[in-house]
Scaffold this motif. Structure first.
Motif, PDB file in Angstrom:
ATOM      1  N   ARG A  18       0.819  -1.201   0.000  1.00 42.77           N
ATOM      2  CA  ARG A  18       0.000   0.000   0.000  1.00 42.77           C
ATOM      3  C   ARG A  18       0.864   1.267   0.000  1.00 42.77           C
ATOM      4  O   ARG A  18       0.478   2.296  -0.566  1.00 42.77           O
ATOM      5  CB  ARG A  18      -0.933  -0.008   1.214  1.00 42.77           C
ATOM      6  CG  ARG A  18      -1.870  -1.205   1.262  1.00 42.77           C
ATOM      7  CD  ARG A  18      -2.733  -1.202   2.511  1.00 42.77           C
ATOM      8  NE  ARG A  18      -3.829  -0.248   2.413  1.00 42.77           N
ATOM      9  CZ  ARG A  18      -5.038  -0.546   1.945  1.00 42.77           C
ATOM     10  NH1 ARG A  18      -5.295  -1.776   1.514  1.00 42.77           N
ATOM     11  NH2 ARG A  18      -5.966   0.367   1.910  1.00 42.77           N
ATOM     12  N   VAL A  19       2.036   1.194   0.620  1.00 42.80           N
ATOM     13  CA  VAL A  19       2.896   2.370   0.682  1.00 42.80           C
ATOM     14  C   VAL A  19       3.392   2.759  -0.707  1.00 42.80           C
ATOM     15  O   VAL A  19       3.580   3.956  -1.002  1.00 42.80           O
ATOM     16  CB  VAL A  19       4.082   2.130   1.645  1.00 42.80           C
ATOM     17  CG1 VAL A  19       4.998   1.032   1.115  1.00 42.80           C
ATOM     18  CG2 VAL A  19       4.844   3.422   1.898  1.00 42.80           C
ATOM     19  N   LEU A  20       3.574   1.772  -1.588  1.00 42.75           N
ATOM     20  CA  LEU A  20       4.007   2.083  -2.953  1.00 42.75           C
ATOM     21  C   LEU A  20       2.893   2.781  -3.733  1.00 42.75           C
ATOM     22  O   LEU A  20       3.150   3.724  -4.481  1.00 42.75           O
ATOM     23  CB  LEU A  20       4.436   0.807  -3.675  1.00 42.75           C
ATOM     24  CG  LEU A  20       5.760   0.181  -3.252  1.00 42.75           C
ATOM     25  CD1 LEU A  20       6.016  -1.089  -4.038  1.00 42.75           C
ATOM     26  CD2 LEU A  20       6.904   1.175  -3.459  1.00 42.75           C
ATOM     27  N   ILE A  21       1.662   2.298  -3.550  1.00 41.61           N
ATOM     28  CA  ILE A  21       0.537   2.947  -4.218  1.00 41.61           C
ATOM     29  C   ILE A  21       0.383   4.367  -3.709  1.00 41.61           C
ATOM     30  O   ILE A  21       0.164   5.310  -4.479  1.00 41.61           O
ATOM     31  CB  ILE A  21      -0.755   2.149  -3.989  1.00 41.61           C
ATOM     32  CG1 ILE A  21      -0.589   0.704  -4.460  1.00 41.61           C
ATOM     33  CG2 ILE A  21      -1.927   2.801  -4.726  1.00 41.61           C
ATOM     34  CD1 ILE A  21      -1.750  -0.196  -4.104  1.00 41.61           C
TER      35      ILE A  21
ATOM     36  N   ARG B 147      -6.914   9.680  -0.577  1.00 39.27           N
ATOM     37  CA  ARG B 147      -6.674   8.246  -0.768  1.00 39.27           C
ATOM     38  C   ARG B 147      -5.326   7.840  -0.186  1.00 39.27           C
ATOM     39  O   ARG B 147      -5.160   6.710   0.299  1.00 39.27           O
ATOM     40  CB  ARG B 147      -6.755   7.910  -2.253  1.00 39.27           C
ATOM     41  CG  ARG B 147      -8.181   7.972  -2.791  1.00 39.27           C
ATOM     42  CD  ARG B 147      -8.215   8.138  -4.300  1.00 39.27           C
ATOM     43  NE  ARG B 147      -7.366   7.179  -4.972  1.00 39.27           N
ATOM     44  CZ  ARG B 147      -6.843   7.382  -6.190  1.00 39.27           C
ATOM     45  NH1 ARG B 147      -7.074   8.521  -6.825  1.00 39.27           N
ATOM     46  NH2 ARG B 147      -6.109   6.462  -6.754  1.00 39.27           N
ATOM     47  N   VAL B 148      -4.346   8.740  -0.235  1.00 38.66           N
ATOM     48  CA  VAL B 148      -3.039   8.442   0.346  1.00 38.66           C
ATOM     49  C   VAL B 148      -3.182   8.202   1.844  1.00 38.66           C
ATOM     50  O   VAL B 148      -2.632   7.233   2.394  1.00 38.66           O
ATOM     51  CB  VAL B 148      -2.050   9.597   0.071  1.00 38.66           C
ATOM     52  CG1 VAL B 148      -0.800   9.456   0.941  1.00 38.66           C
ATOM     53  CG2 VAL B 148      -1.662   9.608  -1.404  1.00 38.66           C
ATOM     54  N   ARG B 149      -3.932   9.074   2.517  1.00 39.28           N
ATOM     55  CA  ARG B 149      -4.137   8.889   3.962  1.00 39.28           C
ATOM     56  C   ARG B 149      -4.834   7.570   4.243  1.00 39.28           C
ATOM     57  O   ARG B 149      -4.505   6.877   5.224  1.00 39.28           O
ATOM     58  CB  ARG B 149      -4.956  10.057   4.513  1.00 39.28           C
ATOM     59  CG  ARG B 149      -4.205  11.374   4.525  1.00 39.28           C
ATOM     60  CD  ARG B 149      -4.938  12.413   5.361  1.00 39.28           C
ATOM     61  NE  ARG B 149      -6.189  12.801   4.729  1.00 39.28           N
ATOM     62  CZ  ARG B 149      -6.317  13.831   3.903  1.00 39.28           C
ATOM     63  NH1 ARG B 149      -5.249  14.561   3.587  1.00 39.28           N
ATOM     64  NH2 ARG B 149      -7.490  14.134   3.394  1.00 39.28           N
ATOM     65  N   ARG B 150      -5.783   7.220   3.409  1.00 39.89           N
ATOM     66  CA  ARG B 150      -6.509   5.951   3.595  1.00 39.89           C
ATOM     67  C   ARG B 150      -5.582   4.755   3.390  1.00 39.89           C
ATOM     68  O   ARG B 150      -5.675   3.758   4.121  1.00 39.89           O
ATOM     69  CB  ARG B 150      -7.682   5.894   2.623  1.00 39.89           C
ATOM     70  CG  ARG B 150      -8.453   4.589   2.626  1.00 39.89           C
ATOM     71  CD  ARG B 150      -9.616   4.661   1.651  1.00 39.89           C
ATOM     72  NE  ARG B 150     -10.338   3.407   1.576  1.00 39.89           N
ATOM     73  CZ  ARG B 150     -10.043   2.420   0.739  1.00 39.89           C
ATOM     74  NH1 ARG B 150      -9.028   2.558  -0.115  1.00 39.89           N
ATOM     75  NH2 ARG B 150     -10.749   1.295   0.738  1.00 39.89           N
ATOM     76  N   LEU B 151      -4.694   4.838   2.398  1.00 39.82           N
ATOM     77  CA  LEU B 151      -3.788   3.725   2.128  1.00 39.82           C
ATOM     78  C   LEU B 151      -2.762   3.548   3.239  1.00 39.82           C
ATOM     79  O   LEU B 151      -2.405   2.415   3.591  1.00 39.82           O
ATOM     80  CB  LEU B 151      -3.072   3.966   0.787  1.00 39.82           C
ATOM     81  CG  LEU B 151      -3.906   3.733  -0.471  1.00 39.82           C
ATOM     82  CD1 LEU B 151      -3.210   4.338  -1.683  1.00 39.82           C
ATOM     83  CD2 LEU B 151      -4.150   2.243  -0.686  1.00 39.82           C
TER      84      LEU B 151
END
Length: 320
Positions: free
Chosen positions: A237-240, A267-271
Motif C-alpha cells: 500500500r505504501v508504494l501505491i 486516498r493516500v491517507r486511507r492507504l
C-alpha cells in the motif's frame, strides 16, 4: 382515501425524502471507505429506488388492485381481458400512467445513450491519437506517451488500455510504476467506466436532484478506492500511496479513469492508515439495505394487487 391512494402518497413522499435525505445520510457514513464495492451498490440502489418509487406510485393509482390480482391469477393468458374489463381502469388513468412511465423511462434511456455514446466517441478519438503519439511497452503492458505532465490513466472499453506518460516514468520508481498500473488495470477489469456512466446518466436525466448529484461524485470517488484496494492485493500500500503523491497534480482526460486527481491525497491517507474491513454482520446489513432499496418500492406498488389475488382467488381454491 383509498388504500391505493395512501400507498401512492407514501411512495411519492419516500421518493422526495430519499432524494434529499439519503445523500446526507450516506455522505456522512464512515463505513463507505472500508467497503467501497458495497458502498457503490448502495448508492446505485438508492438512485434506482427513487425512480422505481415514482413509477410504483403511478402504477398503484393507474391500475386498480383487482386488475393486477386477476392478471396474476390467470398468469398471462387472460391479462388482456383483465385489463380491458377490470373495474376502475379508465382511459384517463391508463393514459396518465403510461405517459408518466414512458416519460421517465424514455428520459433515462435517452440520457444513458447520450452518456455512453459520447464517452465512446471520445475514447475512439483518444485511441486514434494514442496510436499516433504513443508506443506500446511490452514490459509494462501499457501505452507510453511522450508528455511533460505526470499522468497514469486507462482508456476503458472493449480493448481497454493503460496509459502512462514519460514524465510519470521519470518520476516513479519501477515498483511504483507497477503499482499504479495495477490500479489502472483494476479499473479496466472491473469496468468501472460503467459505474461512472450510471451516475452521470441519473444526474443528467434529473438535474438538481441532491441524491443524483451527490451520487455521481461519490461513485467517482468510490471506484478509485476500490481500484486502490484491488491493486493493494499485489503491491504494498505504501508504494501505491507514494505513487499517488507524485501523480496528484496530473489531470487525466475526463472520459478516462486516472490514478491522480483531486481525491489522491485523501486516498493516500486511507492507504497509509487503513481502517479494518467491515465484519460479516455489517456486510449482511449492507446487502439487506441494497435489497430493501431495490425491492421495497416495487413490492409496495404490487401490494394491493397481491392482496386482491389472495382475497379473491386463494379463498376460492380453499373452498373446494
Amino acid at each position: 382515501m383509498t388504500v391505493a391512494a395512501v400507498l401512492a402518497a407514501g411512495l411519492a413522499i419516500y421518493a422526495v425524502v430519499a432524494a434529499v435525505a439519503l445523500p446526507r445520510l450516506l455522505g456522512k457514513a464512515s463505513w463507505t471507505g472500508r467497503a467501497p464495492r458495497l458502498a457503490i451498490m448502495v448508492w446505485q440502489a438508492a438512485c434506482v429506488s427513487v425512480v422505481v418509487s415514482v413509477l410504483s406510485a403511478v402504477f398503484v393509482l393507474a391500475v386498480p388492485a383487482p386488475v393486477v390480482g386477476h392478471g396474476l391469477a390467470e398468469l398471462f393468458a387472460e391479462c388482456a381481458e383483465a385489463l380491458a374489463d377490470g373495474p376502475g381502469l379508465t382511459a384517463a388513468t391508463a393514459l396518465v400512467g403510461v405517459g408518466v412511465t414512458g416519460a421517465l423511462v424514455a428520459r433515462l434511456a435517452w440520457c444513458a445513450t447520450a452518456v455512453l455514446a459520447g464517452a465512446r466517441a471520445e475514447r475512439r478519438r483518444h485511441a486514434e491519437a494514442l496510436a499516433l503519439l504513443g508506443r506500446h511497452d511490452g514490459a509494462l503492458d501499457a501505452i507510453v506517451v511522450d508528455f511533460d505532465e505526470r499522468l497514469a490513466y486507462c482508456v476503458p472499453g472493449r480493448q481497454g488500455k493503460a496509459v502512462i506518460t514519460t514524465a510519470a516514468l521519470r518520476e516513479l520508481s519501477p515498483e511504483e510504476t507497477a503499482a499504479v498500473l495495477a490500479h489502472e488495470r483494476a479499473h479496466l477489469r472491473g469496468r468501472h467506466h460503467l459505474v461512472l456512466a450510471f451516475g452521470e446518466t441519473f444526474a443528467r436525466a434529473f438535474p438538481g436532484m441532491p441524491l443524483f448529484e451527490r451520487g455521481r461524485a461519490e461513485l467517482a470517488r468510490l471506484v478509485e478506492l476500490l481500484a486502490d484496494d484491488l491493486a493493494a492485493r499485489r503491491h504494498p500500500r505504501v508504494l501505491i500511496a507514494s505513487a499517488l503523491v507524485r501523480l496528484a497534480t496530473g489531470r487525466a482526460p475526463a472520459f478516462t479513469l486516472g490514478a491522480g486527481g483531486e481525491s489522491a491525497l485523501a486516498r493516500v491517507r486511507r492507504l497509509l492508515a487503513p481502517a479494518p474491513p467491515l465484519g460479516r454482520g455489517e456486510r449482511v446489513t449492507g446487502a439487506f439495505a441494497v435489497g430493501l432499496l431495490l425491492a421495497g418500492p416495487a413490492v409496495t406498488g404490487l401490494a394491493p394487487g397481491l392482496a386482491s389475488l389472495l382475497a379473491h382467488h386463494c379463498l376460492e381454491l380453499l373452498s373446494f
